[in-house]
Design a protein around this motif. Structure first.
Motif, mmCIF file in Angstrom:
data_model
loop_
_atom_site.group_PDB
_atom_site.id
_atom_site.type_symbol
_atom_site.label_atom_id
_atom_site.label_comp_id
_atom_site.label_asym_id
_atom_site.label_seq_id
_atom_site.Cartn_x
_atom_site.Cartn_y
_atom_site.Cartn_z
ATOM 1 N N TYR A 91 0.900 -1.605 -0.138
ATOM 2 C CA TYR A 91 -0.357 -0.192 0.009
ATOM 3 C C TYR A 91 1.139 1.168 0.079
ATOM 4 C CZ TYR A 91 0.797 0.339 5.296
ATOM 5 O OH TYR A 91 1.303 0.021 6.575
ATOM 6 N N ILE A 92 0.419 2.200 -0.142
ATOM 7 C CA ILE A 92 1.164 3.633 -0.065
ATOM 8 C C ILE A 92 0.511 4.742 0.784
ATOM 9 C CG2 ILE A 92 1.310 5.536 -1.462
ATOM 10 C CD1 ILE A 92 0.850 3.929 -3.922
ATOM 11 N N ASP A 93 1.435 4.645 2.038
ATOM 12 C CA ASP A 93 1.617 5.724 2.781
ATOM 13 C C ASP A 93 2.230 7.295 3.012
ATOM 14 O OD1 ASP A 93 0.875 5.589 5.881
ATOM 15 O OD2 ASP A 93 2.556 4.674 7.025
ATOM 16 N N PHE A 94 1.289 7.664 4.237
ATOM 17 C CA PHE A 94 1.763 9.203 3.790
ATOM 18 C C PHE A 94 3.173 9.368 5.154
ATOM 19 C CE2 PHE A 94 -1.976 8.639 1.273
ATOM 20 C CZ PHE A 94 -1.185 8.954 0.119
ATOM 21 N N ASP A 95 1.894 8.729 6.025
ATOM 22 C CA ASP A 95 3.167 8.769 7.212
ATOM 23 C C ASP A 95 4.621 9.548 7.040
ATOM 24 O OD1 ASP A 95 1.275 8.455 8.400
ATOM 25 O OD2 ASP A 95 1.325 6.731 9.691
ATOM 26 N N ASP A 96 5.167 10.471 7.590
ATOM 27 C CA ASP A 96 6.284 11.306 7.200
ATOM 28 C C ASP A 96 6.880 11.232 5.959
ATOM 29 O OD1 ASP A 96 7.048 10.802 10.185
ATOM 30 O OD2 ASP A 96 6.715 8.955 11.295
ATOM 31 N N ALA A 97 6.332 11.627 5.217
ATOM 32 C CA ALA A 97 6.089 11.728 3.848
ATOM 33 C C ALA A 97 7.625 11.858 3.314
ATOM 34 C CB ALA A 97 4.943 12.720 3.226
ATOM 35 N N LEU A 98 7.855 11.095 2.290
ATOM 36 C CA LEU A 98 9.447 11.352 2.119
ATOM 37 C C LEU A 98 9.462 11.793 1.221
ATOM 38 C CD1 LEU A 98 10.078 6.812 1.212
ATOM 39 C CD2 LEU A 98 11.110 8.571 3.308
ATOM 40 N N GLY A 99 8.673 12.791 0.546
ATOM 41 C CA GLY A 99 9.195 13.673 -0.258
ATOM 42 C C GLY A 99 9.533 13.451 -2.010
ATOM 43 N N ALA A 100 9.748 14.389 -2.435
ATOM 44 C CA ALA A 100 10.207 13.905 -4.356
ATOM 45 C C ALA A 100 12.197 14.035 -4.211
ATOM 46 C CB ALA A 100 9.451 14.500 -4.730
ATOM 47 N N ARG A 101 12.590 13.409 -4.639
ATOM 48 C CA ARG A 101 13.790 13.684 -5.236
ATOM 49 C C ARG A 101 14.371 14.518 -6.141
ATOM 50 N NH1 ARG A 101 18.034 12.214 -3.326
ATOM 51 N NH2 ARG A 101 17.985 10.796 -2.238
ATOM 52 N N PHE A 102 15.259 16.046 -5.675
ATOM 53 C CA PHE A 102 15.765 16.803 -6.780
ATOM 54 C C PHE A 102 16.526 16.909 -6.828
ATOM 55 C CE2 PHE A 102 16.487 20.907 -8.056
ATOM 56 C CZ PHE A 102 15.088 21.400 -9.025
ATOM 57 N N VAL A 103 17.059 16.182 -8.491
ATOM 58 C CA VAL A 103 18.625 16.285 -8.429
ATOM 59 C C VAL A 103 18.952 17.729 -9.329
ATOM 60 C CG1 VAL A 103 20.466 15.099 -10.033
ATOM 61 C CG2 VAL A 103 18.708 13.931 -8.972
ATOM 62 N N HIS A 104 19.941 18.379 -9.462
ATOM 63 C CA HIS A 104 20.766 19.600 -9.680
ATOM 64 C C HIS A 104 21.861 19.081 -10.848
ATOM 65 C CE1 HIS A 104 22.193 24.075 -10.100
ATOM 66 N NE2 HIS A 104 21.774 23.871 -11.407
ATOM 67 N N ALA A 105 21.665 19.608 -12.324
ATOM 68 C CA ALA A 105 22.747 18.918 -12.763
ATOM 69 C C ALA A 105 23.796 19.715 -13.679
ATOM 70 C CB ALA A 105 22.405 17.148 -13.003
ATOM 71 N N VAL A 106 24.540 19.567 -14.111
ATOM 72 C CA VAL A 106 24.899 20.425 -15.054
ATOM 73 C C VAL A 106 25.621 19.526 -16.471
ATOM 74 C CG1 VAL A 106 26.911 22.693 -15.888
ATOM 75 C CG2 VAL A 106 24.894 22.355 -13.792
ATOM 76 N N ALA A 107 25.625 19.523 -17.583
ATOM 77 C CA ALA A 107 26.365 19.346 -18.807
ATOM 78 C C ALA A 107 26.611 20.620 -19.438
ATOM 79 C CB ALA A 107 25.898 18.335 -19.074
ATOM 80 N N GLU A 108 27.484 21.156 -19.555
ATOM 81 C CA GLU A 108 28.484 21.817 -19.549
ATOM 82 C C GLU A 108 29.005 22.182 -21.076
ATOM 83 O OE1 GLU A 108 31.777 23.471 -17.385
ATOM 84 O OE2 GLU A 108 30.957 24.345 -15.652
ATOM 85 N N SER A 109 28.876 20.622 -21.435
ATOM 86 C CA SER A 109 29.585 20.468 -22.989
ATOM 87 C C SER A 109 28.398 20.479 -24.006
ATOM 88 C CB SER A 109 30.740 19.026 -23.341
ATOM 89 O OG SER A 109 30.202 18.345 -22.425
ATOM 90 N N VAL A 110 27.103 19.801 -23.719
ATOM 91 C CA VAL A 110 25.881 19.481 -24.619
ATOM 92 C C VAL A 110 25.335 21.620 -24.828
ATOM 93 C CG1 VAL A 110 24.439 18.336 -23.813
ATOM 94 C CG2 VAL A 110 26.159 17.085 -22.981
ATOM 95 N N SER A 111 24.709 21.136 -25.627
ATOM 96 C CA SER A 111 24.154 22.277 -25.955
ATOM 97 C C SER A 111 23.000 21.367 -26.830
ATOM 98 C CB SER A 111 24.379 23.535 -27.215
ATOM 99 O OG SER A 111 25.375 22.071 -28.815
ATOM 100 N N VAL A 112 21.968 22.654 -26.763
ATOM 101 C CA VAL A 112 20.605 21.922 -27.852
ATOM 102 C C VAL A 112 20.668 20.976 -29.099
ATOM 103 C CG1 VAL A 112 17.791 22.512 -28.323
ATOM 104 C CG2 VAL A 112 19.151 23.608 -26.089
ATOM 105 N N ARG A 113 21.206 21.959 -29.740
ATOM 106 C CA ARG A 113 21.658 21.027 -30.855
ATOM 107 C C ARG A 113 21.938 19.044 -30.529
ATOM 108 N NH1 ARG A 113 25.748 23.793 -34.738
ATOM 109 N NH2 ARG A 113 24.081 25.065 -33.984
ATOM 110 N N ASP A 114 23.393 19.157 -29.746
ATOM 111 C CA ASP A 114 22.967 17.735 -29.654
ATOM 112 C C ASP A 114 21.671 17.206 -29.595
ATOM 113 O OD1 ASP A 114 25.937 18.832 -30.081
ATOM 114 O OD2 ASP A 114 25.762 19.170 -27.359
ATOM 115 N N LEU A 115 21.563 17.026 -28.326
ATOM 116 C CA LEU A 115 19.523 16.683 -28.683
ATOM 117 C C LEU A 115 18.808 16.595 -29.572
ATOM 118 C CD1 LEU A 115 19.165 18.099 -24.808
ATOM 119 C CD2 LEU A 115 20.857 16.254 -25.692
ATOM 120 N N LEU A 116 18.638 16.944 -30.522
ATOM 121 C CA LEU A 116 17.981 17.536 -31.727
ATOM 122 C C LEU A 116 18.521 17.056 -33.008
ATOM 123 C CD1 LEU A 116 16.450 20.641 -30.452
ATOM 124 C CD2 LEU A 116 15.438 18.319 -29.930
ATOM 125 N N GLN A 117 19.354 15.719 -32.814
ATOM 126 C CA GLN A 117 19.664 15.175 -34.270
ATOM 127 C C GLN A 117 18.986 16.201 -35.577
ATOM 128 O OE1 GLN A 117 22.776 14.217 -34.399
ATOM 129 N NE2 GLN A 117 23.043 14.261 -31.960
#
Length: 229
Positions: A91-117
């Protein structure tokens, strides 16, 4: 391979962290069939915002407010071992709710063009921008039911998320994302619809559903199979 550097990884809890008054969500037989499937993952690509907007801080603050509305995402999957008949229940419980994981990352060598092939192909390193690779729904007993990753590129930002299918379907996730976006932009979302959770058990089906594991899958235990004292 993209060089992705994780700047921070944290747990964002609902504005009101006391969710003990929420009723637990029992899982249906249809839910249990999804236990060994991977977390669905999605993402959206945006232009890079002005650093002066402190957008990472705004995203986390608004996420906390959104989780107050869509509180099941802040819950946890609980596994119960029924020793009397050698079955398990979830079951899904809410006692002492864990919350959501939030990750902040950086990929300095990547541009939008690299993704949009131009040929529409997806580069192999694309999976580095998602937070829940190879995470299965049953892993929700130890991992957050919702994980998000914000990856900054040279000229863009990619916001991705992975979620446990025990807690939501695709429509619910996009409703959550839309509400989060409004809160982040306007500080609130006054037109959101209250979250209504309804039991989807057919008449005559008792819960929690007791299951047994067989060949890497859980199957529902028939009442006649339960050894009663």
């Amino acid at each position: 391979m993209a060089d992705v550097k994780v700047i921070s990884s944290s747990i964002v809890q609902p504005t009101n962290i006391d969710q003990s008054g929420r009723a637990k969500i029992h899982l249906t037989p249809s839910d249990l069939h999804l236990l060994y499937l991977d977390y669905p993952q999605r993402g959206l690509l945006f232009p890079k915002p002005d650093p002066e907007t402190r957008f990472i801080s705004r995203l986390k603050t608004s996420l906390s407010t959104a989780l107050e509305i869509y509180y099941p995402f802040a819950g946890r999957l609980v596994k119960v071992n029924n020793l009397e008949d050698n079955t398990v229940s979830f079951y899904i419980d809410f006692d002492d709710a864990l919350g959501a994981r939030f990750v902040h990352a950086v990929a300095e060598s990547v541009s939008v063009r690299d993704l949009l092939q131009p040929d529409g192909s997806v580069p192999d390193f694309f999976r580095c921008f998602f937070p829940s690779n190879s995470v299965k729904n049953i892993d929700g007993v130890s991992k957050p039911l919702l994980a998000l990753q914000v990856t900054e590129f040279k000229d863009g930002v990619f916001i991705s998320f992975g979620y446990n299918h025990m807690v939501a379907d695709g429509v619910s996730v996009w409703n959550f994302f839309h509400t989060w976006s409004k809160i982040c932009s306007n500080g609130s979302c006054l037109d959101h619809k209250p979250l209504v959770l309804k039991g989807w058990f057919l008449d005559g089906i008792d819960y929690p559903i007791r299951t047994t594991r067989k060949q890497g899958r859980f199957r529902r235990t028939k009442p006649s199979e339960i050894r009663r004292k």
